[in-house]
Each structure stands twice: as C-alpha cells, then as structure tokens.
Design a protein around this motif. Structure first.
Motif: not given
Length: 391
Positions: A216-230
């Motif tokens: 189950f993946v509710r949205l996508n995997f963008g949050y992990g990248v932008v959280l780590y990027a910042g």
C-alpha cells in the motif's frame, strides 16, 4: 437574464485579455521548456499503454489528462493554457464571493490575466497551472457553503500534487466549525464525508501502487526525496538542486522504492534530531528563498524577463497586506485562505524552498490584493472611500 449577460461582458473582455497575453507569449516558450515536461508525457504514454507509470515521484491526474487528450507535444501546454484561463474566471468568482463586490472581482481577474508568473505557468507543461485552478475551485466551493464539492476538488488537487494532503481535511473541518459556525457535529460529519470520498477517489491510485509495488502506497515517493534534500549535510542554501544541495549516492544500493523512500525520511529526521540549530537556520534560509522577489538561480538572475516576472509579486504582497489591515474584521472569515498561505510556507521551510513552489499562493494573494487596488484606483480618480468604513 439581460442583466446577467451584461454582467458577463466585462468578464468576457478580461478573459480575452488573458487569452491574448498567453497567445502572444507562446512563441517565446519552446515545447518541453523544462525537464519535467517530457516526464509527464512519458507517464501519460505508459498509463494509456499498460495502466502503470514507471515514475515514482508524480501523481496520476496530470499524466492521465495528457493521455486522454492524445499525448502530443503540445497537449501539456494546451492543458495548462485552459487551466490558466479557468483560473482567471475562478479568481474573479472567489474575489467577488469573499468581498461581495463585482468590481473587485473584475480587478482581481484582470490582475490574474496579466500576471507574468501566471502567464509563464500557463505555457510550460507543468502541474502548477492545473493545481492552481483546482485550488481556487476548492476554495470557491468552500466559501459557497458546498464542502462536499470542495472535498472532491481538493482530492483532485492531491491527485495532481500531494502537498495539500494534510491541509484539505483540516480546512474543511475548520470552515464548517469556525467560519460557518455550523457546530461540531456537522463539522465531524463533513470530515467523515471527506474521508469516504478520499477513499473512493484515491482507490484506483492505491490499486495502481499495489500492483506496481506489492504494498500500500498512499501518495508517491516524492516526500522522502524533498525532506532529505532539504535536511542533509550538503544543503547550505535551503534549495533542492541535485548535486549541489543533496545527492542520493548513499541510497543507491536500495533497489526497493518503498524502502528507499523510508530510508531517506529516516536519514532526514535523524539529521534534524542531531542538528536542531542547523535545521532552524536552514528553515530561515528556506523561508527567505521561498518569499524572495528576485530569481535565485544564477543562470536566470541576469534575465530581465525573469526579474520582471518575479518582481511582480512584490506589489501583490503589499496590496494583500493592506487589505488584511483594512479589513481586519474579516480575519476569521479569511482564515481558510490565509491558513493555506501559512501551511505551504511551513511545508517548504521544512523541505526545500523555491519561488516555483510559491506560485500556488500568488493567485490567492491576488484575490486578497484586489480590494486595495480598487481603493488605490478610487483615490487616483478622485473617489476617496474611508478604509475604516471597509474594516
């Protein structure tokens, strides 16, 4: 009926101005202006061919629309152009609804029609233009006391860009309870309706992700990248430029995207936990970068067009602030839109800051700026209403 048609004539003229401005600007924007545009076209082709997108970082609605309209090179631009024109009409309707004045609505629509960043995002094949149209539509439905319709539009917005995922149910609950003052039970009821609609409309996307990832993946995997990027040792500017503000080398050995996303989230949280002073320092830099009025990137800083486009937000901010001061008695009524301004700012203080991510706020600020521009116009032409009377 005749009166209604007469009222539509000025709006029709503003729409023609908006269309003309965008058509005149179109030759200066090449197809696939930014790298993201071909990504959406590829995702659209995959959806139409086998029902599964290979890209793990985008939501499905924009690629789906591209695919449904044929997937050609110009289709993203045409979708954005249509969304931009619709946004002009929605700005008119929202300003007219909030401030109960037809002329204020027309001023807001004209501002949106010629606003440089709105023209820019209407022509480059990204999700911003569609997202703004959905956001404005959701707020309009909310202020028209149609929270169920607002729920549907908010969910479509999340299926375009997931940033509003936390905000949407909160603002619906808040509007019913605080703005409309309809009572706690009715607010809970509308929140439950939102939950049911969310599950129904998101179910095909969840099925897509279950088929693709086996979980189950509710949205996508963008949050992990932008959280780590910042939030990593490389980031010194608050931005999210790969190779400059972050790299993903340490995660290259993780093949499973679910595990990789979680690993990036964990790494970012651990960095924040071990470096709280640096986190708050970066948050300040991200705030400044999010709200800056001049381009940040060196390659566009020397472009006069880029400078004019980004500087255009400054008078909008000033006029919106003047409206909030003059109409301070409307504060609680305006909290849904003001809350989104605060929410999106906070999101990008935690993740990454960029003027690109600020754009969804700018049409909202235009709506808020319109009454003050009307006051300024009246002063210039000799009619001087008292601001205190409008408060």
């Amino acid at each position: 009926m005749i009166r209604c048609l007469q009222d539509m004539v000025p709006l029709g003229m503003v729409v023609l101005v908006a269309l003309a401005a965008r058509l005149l600007a179109m030759p200066f924007f090449p197809v696939s202006f930014l790298l993201d545009t071909p990504t959406y076209q590829e995702a659209a082709s995959e959806l139409m061919a086998n029902g599964v997108m290979s890209n793990d970082f985008i939501m499905p609605l924009y690629p789906l629309l591209i695919g449904l309209f044929g997937g050609g090179d110009r289709v993203p631009m045409l979708i954005d152009l249509a969304s931009g024109i619709i946004s002009v009409v929605l700005v008119w309707a929202l300003a007219r609804c909030l401030f109960e004045d037809e002329k204020t609505g027309l001023v807001a629509a004209l501002m949106m029609a010629i606003y440089p960043m709105a023209i820019f995002y209407s022509l480059i094949g990204l999700t911003e233009s569609l997202s703004v149209a959905l956001l404005l539509g959701a707020f309009l439905a909310l202020y028209k006391n149609r929270p169920t319709l607002a729920s549907v539009i908010f969910i479509l917005l999340i299926m375009t860009r997931p940033t509003a995922d936390i905000f949407a149910p909160v603002v619906i609950f808040w509007y019913v309870l605080v703005v409309r003052k309809a009572g706690f039970l009715l607010a809970i009821r509308h929140l439950a309706v939102y939950g049911v609609l969310y599950a129904l409309l998101m179910a095909p996307w969840w099925y897509h992700n279950a088929v693709k990832h086996g979980s189950f993946v509710r949205l996508n995997f963008g949050y992990g990248v932008v959280l780590y990027a910042g939030n990593n040792p490389m980031n010194m500017s608050g931005g999210g430029i790969g190779g400059q503000d972050y790299d993903l080398v340490s995660f290259a050995g993780i093949s499973d995207p679910v595990q990789k996303d979680q690993a990036m989230r964990d790494a970012a949280v651990e960095y924040i936990r071990q470096n709280p002073d640096r986190f708050f320092s970066l948050a300040f830099l991200k705030f400044a970068r999010f709200w800056r009025v001049l381009p940040y990137a060196p390659q566009v800083r020397g472009s006069m067009a880029a400078v004019i486009a980004t500087l255009s937000v400054l008078p909008v901010i000033v006029l919106a602030a003047m409206t909030l001061i003059a109409r301070r008695r409307m504060f609680w009524y305006l909290t849904p839109v003001l809350g989104f301004v605060a929410y999106l700012t906070l999101v990008h203080m935690v993740t990454i800051g960029s003027v690109r991510y600020r754009f969804p706020l700018e049409p909202v600020l235009i709506v808020l700026a319109a009454p003050s521009l009307m006051v300024a116009k009246n002063y210039l032409f000799g009619k001087k209403p008292c601001l205190a009377d409008q408060a």
